[in-house]
Structure formats: structure tokens, C-alpha cells
Design a protein around this motif. Structure first.
Motif, PDB file in Angstrom:
ATOM      1  N   CYS A 174       0.914  -1.234   0.099  1.00 56.85           N
ATOM      2  CA  CYS A 174      -0.008  -0.162   0.041  1.00 56.85           C
ATOM      3  C   CYS A 174       0.746   1.155   0.014  1.00 56.85           C
ATOM      4  O   CYS A 174       1.968   1.304   0.938  1.00 56.85           O
ATOM      5  CB  CYS A 174      -0.923  -0.132   1.534  1.00 56.85           C
ATOM      6  SG  CYS A 174      -1.865   1.622   1.084  1.00 56.85           S
ATOM      7  N   SER A 176      -0.073   4.187   0.345  1.00 60.89           N
ATOM      8  CA  SER A 176       0.030   5.345   1.489  1.00 60.89           C
ATOM      9  C   SER A 176       0.436   4.520   3.295  1.00 60.89           C
ATOM     10  O   SER A 176       0.671   6.036   3.714  1.00 60.89           O
ATOM     11  CB  SER A 176      -1.702   4.995   2.023  1.00 60.89           C
ATOM     12  OG  SER A 176      -2.123   5.490   0.879  1.00 60.89           O
ATOM     13  N   CYS A 177       0.294   3.505   3.485  1.00 58.06           N
ATOM     14  CA  CYS A 177       1.187   3.545   4.461  1.00 58.06           C
ATOM     15  C   CYS A 177       2.360   2.206   4.267  1.00 58.06           C
ATOM     16  O   CYS A 177       2.984   2.326   5.423  1.00 58.06           O
ATOM     17  CB  CYS A 177       0.422   2.530   5.134  1.00 58.06           C
ATOM     18  SG  CYS A 177      -0.840   1.167   4.625  1.00 58.06           S
ATOM     19  N   CYS A 200      -5.229   2.499   8.057  1.00 63.55           N
ATOM     20  CA  CYS A 200      -4.779   2.977   6.728  1.00 63.55           C
ATOM     21  C   CYS A 200      -6.138   3.187   5.828  1.00 63.55           C
ATOM     22  O   CYS A 200      -6.752   1.735   6.095  1.00 63.55           O
ATOM     23  CB  CYS A 200      -3.687   2.497   5.940  1.00 63.55           C
ATOM     24  SG  CYS A 200      -3.225   3.355   4.548  1.00 63.55           S
ATOM     25  N   CYS A 203      -6.250   0.636   2.227  1.00 63.44           N
ATOM     26  CA  CYS A 203      -5.704  -1.012   2.464  1.00 63.44           C
ATOM     27  C   CYS A 203      -6.075  -1.449   2.786  1.00 63.44           C
ATOM     28  O   CYS A 203      -6.629  -2.682   3.826  1.00 63.44           O
ATOM     29  CB  CYS A 203      -4.706  -0.287   2.123  1.00 63.44           C
ATOM     30  SG  CYS A 203      -3.995  -0.670   4.117  1.00 63.44           S
TER      31      CYS A 203
END
Ligand SMILES: [Zn+2]
Ligand SMILES: [Zn+2]
Length: 386
Positions: A174, A176-177, A200, A203
């Protein structure tokens, strides 16, 4: 302290097990016995320590070679990890074992939630338990039995091996995280710096995203499957009792931990025999002549019919015991008895001839009630039963 067990035996692997096999065996034990999963369970803790020690030795070339040659003595007290700082997070242990990332067994997080739980990292999923009822006759309970039970459970999707995508290239960390499943936020305020973590959004806390989901399971990694499970039911079970078949419940996504199959016992009431614990009670109705003159009557026990003697002069309500004809206890110690209660049937209608006979008997000395001391204590007992 008891003598140390053989390390190979502890992990349940053969002497020529590969490093990979040893890893896998330890992973299994760690999931089963880690204190995170068994809070307060000393026995599990000991098992975990034992497994960790075995793994510590067998996963190290040097130590393993010494152990193979000299046994426990060869290690000279240097075996085993140090638990003085706690047992370590199970999540970390599992991640260390498989190098993190999404290879191997994917991300393991915490354990314990019904569906999934996070512990510092990605999510681990736990399959739900399945509860089924099994109806059993007393005859089946007396002997123990095997039942084929139909269940419908979630199993790993065969097309994507439970991963949710057919190609591993379709599963991405993922962005984002960065795979942690959590978003860190640092807030500077008048009181100083506060760090907060939240799941997050991109995900859903899984740390990875499936870009091209498997068609069969729509990316869930699981499919519903009807299955037949054979359940062995021990003799002596009771209504409401629950048997647990570990790991036979729903599978979890991402190779998580299977739920359990819980089998709840339902006892079908027997038309003639009453159960009280492990004892059985049967009422036998006998005729006046049988009670007066004695007879042999047939008693239906759970393992067949038995001929039982009725003593001459048997009072209505008296009870005899057939030893060992009850139910076995479920833990295998001892067997209950069958109690047969005799009730004397008094005719309600008599022919003219029968009436004449009864009238003659009524004048007879033997038919006048004349209870002995023994009879009286028996009647007292009967009275106390109500
Ligand atoms: Zn994420
Ligand atoms: Zn699939």
C-alpha cells in the motif's frame, strides 16, 4: 525439573529436517502457544518456551551440530533465548521468521479478535467458529459414535490460494502506509508533540492492495464450500455439552488462523428410559399375580434386552439396580447403573368370576395389609421421593 525433551520431538520434525521445515514447525508452535494467544496459561507458556528454545538451537548451524553430536549436554547451558525481557510480540516473531514483506505467509498482526485484529502492524485474520448441533439417541450416547456433519465454510480460494489475486504482481504494498496498515500523524501543540496512529484508509489496514482481484472470490481470498466433516463423539456425552474441533471452522483470509468447529450435543429423549446423570431409570409395570408370586420379566437396556427376576411379594414402587447398565462417564472412568422401578398394575374392571375370587381373597389373612418394620422403612423411602 523434568528431563528436557528432544528438540526435534518438541518441534515435531525429523532429524534431517530442513531449515525451512524447522521454521514452519516453530511458526505453528508459536501461533499455538505464544502467551499473547494464551494469557495466563502457564502450561502454554512452558510449551512456547520449550519450542523457542528448540528453535533457537535447531535454527543455528553451530548449535544444531553440537546438539546432534552430544545432545543437550553439548550446548553447555547456552541453549535457548532469553525471556527476561518478556516473550516478544508474536507478530514480530512471525515476521522475523519469514523476513517480513508479503512473501511467505504475509503479514501477521495480533490474535484474538473474532474477525481480525491489529497489533502494531498488519492485520491477521481469524476465521469465525462454526457451531453445529448433533442429535443423539441414548443408544448412541451409550456407545459413542461417529457422525458425518454437513457444514458450509469459508475456505481459501483455489484460484488465488487465498491471496485475493491470481498473480503476486497484482498485490502491491500500500503506497499510503508503506505496508504498515497504519498512518502515523504527528501533531505539534502547545503541550508538545503527540503521535497518533490510525488505520490506513486506502488498504483498510491490510498493508497491501489488490490491483487486479481474483474473479472467483472477488478479491476476498475465500470461497464458500459445503463440506462433510466426520465427528467422533465419545460415549457418555450429555445434552448441552460442547465438543471443539480446533481449526475446523471457517478459514481466514490471507492464511490467517482457522476458527473452530463447535459441536453441541442434543440428546433425543428416549421413549421409555429416563436419564439421570450416568444412571438410567426404567419403569416396569407388572401384574398382581407377578408381584405376588414372582416372575421373570424382560427389561430393555441400551445394549439389549435382559431377563430380570421379580421376587415373590414385590411391592409396587420397589426398585432394583442393574449394575453397570447405565452410561459410561465421558472421561472414561466408571459406568452408571440402570434402576428398574416396579409398578403393580391394578385391574380396573373385573368379570363376575374374578370378583368372586377377589372377595374370597379379601377374607384371606395373607391379603390383609400387615407391613413389617422393613416394609415400613421402604414405604418411608417412597414417601420421601415425593
Ligand atoms: Zn495502507
Ligand atoms: Zn480468489
Amino acid at each position: 525439573m523434568a528431563e528436557k525433551r528432544d528438540y526435534y520431538e518438541v518441534l515435531g520434525v525429523s532429524r534431517d529436517a530442513t531449515d525451512e521445515e524447522i521454521k514452519k514447525a516453530y511458526r505453528k508452535k508459536a501461533i499455538q502457544y505464544h502467551p499473547d494467544k494464551n494469557p495466563g496459561d502457564k502450561a502454554a507458556e512452558e510449551k512456547f518456551k520449550e519450542a523457542a528454545e528448540a528453535y533457537d538451537v535447531l535454527s543455528n548451524k553451530d548449535k544444531r551440530a553440537k546438539y546432534d553430536q552430544f545432545g543437550h549436554a553439548g550446548l553447555d547451558g547456552q541453549a535457548g533465548p532469553d525471556f527476561s525481557g518478556g516473550f516478544g510480540n508474536l507478530n514480530d516473531i512471525l515476521r522475523d521468521l519469514f523476513g517480513g514483506g508479503f512473501g511467505g505467509f504475509g503479514g501477521f498482526g495480533g490474535f484474538g479478535g473474532d474477525d481480525s485484529q491489529r497489533q502494531g502492524g498488519q492485520r491477521v485474520y481469524k476465521g469465525r467458529d462454526i457451531r453445529v448441533r448433533v442429535r443423539l439417541t441414548l443408544e448412541e450416547i451409550a456407545k459413542g459414535t461417529e457422525k458425518d456433519i454437513q457444514i458450509e465454510r469459508n475456505v481459501p480460494c483455489p484460484d488465488c490460494n487465498g491471496k485475493g489475486a491470481r498473480n503476486s504482481s497484482d498485490i502491491k504494498v500500500c503506497p499510503s502506509c508503506k505496508g504498515t496498515g497504519q498512518i502515523k500523524r504527528v501533531v505539534n501543540s502547545f503541550f508538545g508533540q503527540t503521535v497518533t496512529y490510525s488505520t490506513c484508509q486506502q488498504c483498510n489496514g491490510e498493508g497491501k492492495i489488490v490491483t487486479n482481484p481474483c474473479h472467483t472470490c472477488s478479491g476476498t481470498g475465500l470461497i464458500r464450500k459445503k463440506e462433510t466433516v466426520r465427528v467422533r463423539i465419545p460415549a457418555g456425552v450429555e445434552d448441552g455439552m460442547q465438543l471443539t474441533m480446533r481449526g475446523q471452522g471457517h478459514c481466514a483470509k490471507n492464511n490467517g488462523i482457522n476458527g473452530d468447529l463447535l459441536i453441541v450435543i442434543n440428546e433425543i429423549e428416549h421413549p421409555d428410559i429416563k436419564r439421570e446423570g450416568n444412571n438410567l431409570i426404567y419403569t416396569k409395570v407388572i401384574s398382581v399375580p407377578e408381584a405376588v408370586m414372582g416372575a421373570t420379566v424382560e427389561i430393555p437396556c441400551l445394549d439389549g434386552k435382559y431377563n430380570v427376576k421379580v421376587e415373590p411379594g414385590t411391592q409396587s414402587g420397589s426398585v432394583i439396580r442393574l449394575k453397570g447398565k447405565g452410561l459410561p462417564t465421558v472421561n472414561g472412568y466408571g459406568t452408571g447403573d440402570m434402576y428398574v422401578k416396579f409398578i403393580v398394575w391394578i385391574p380396573k374392571k373385573l368379570s363376575k368370576e374374578e370378583k368372586d375370587i377377589m372377595e374370597r381373597l379379601a377374607k384371606s389373612e395373607s391379603f390383609r395389609p400387615n407391613p413389617t418394620k422393613e416394609d415400613k422403612s421402604f414405604f418411608d423411602k417412597l414417601r420421601d421421593m415425593f
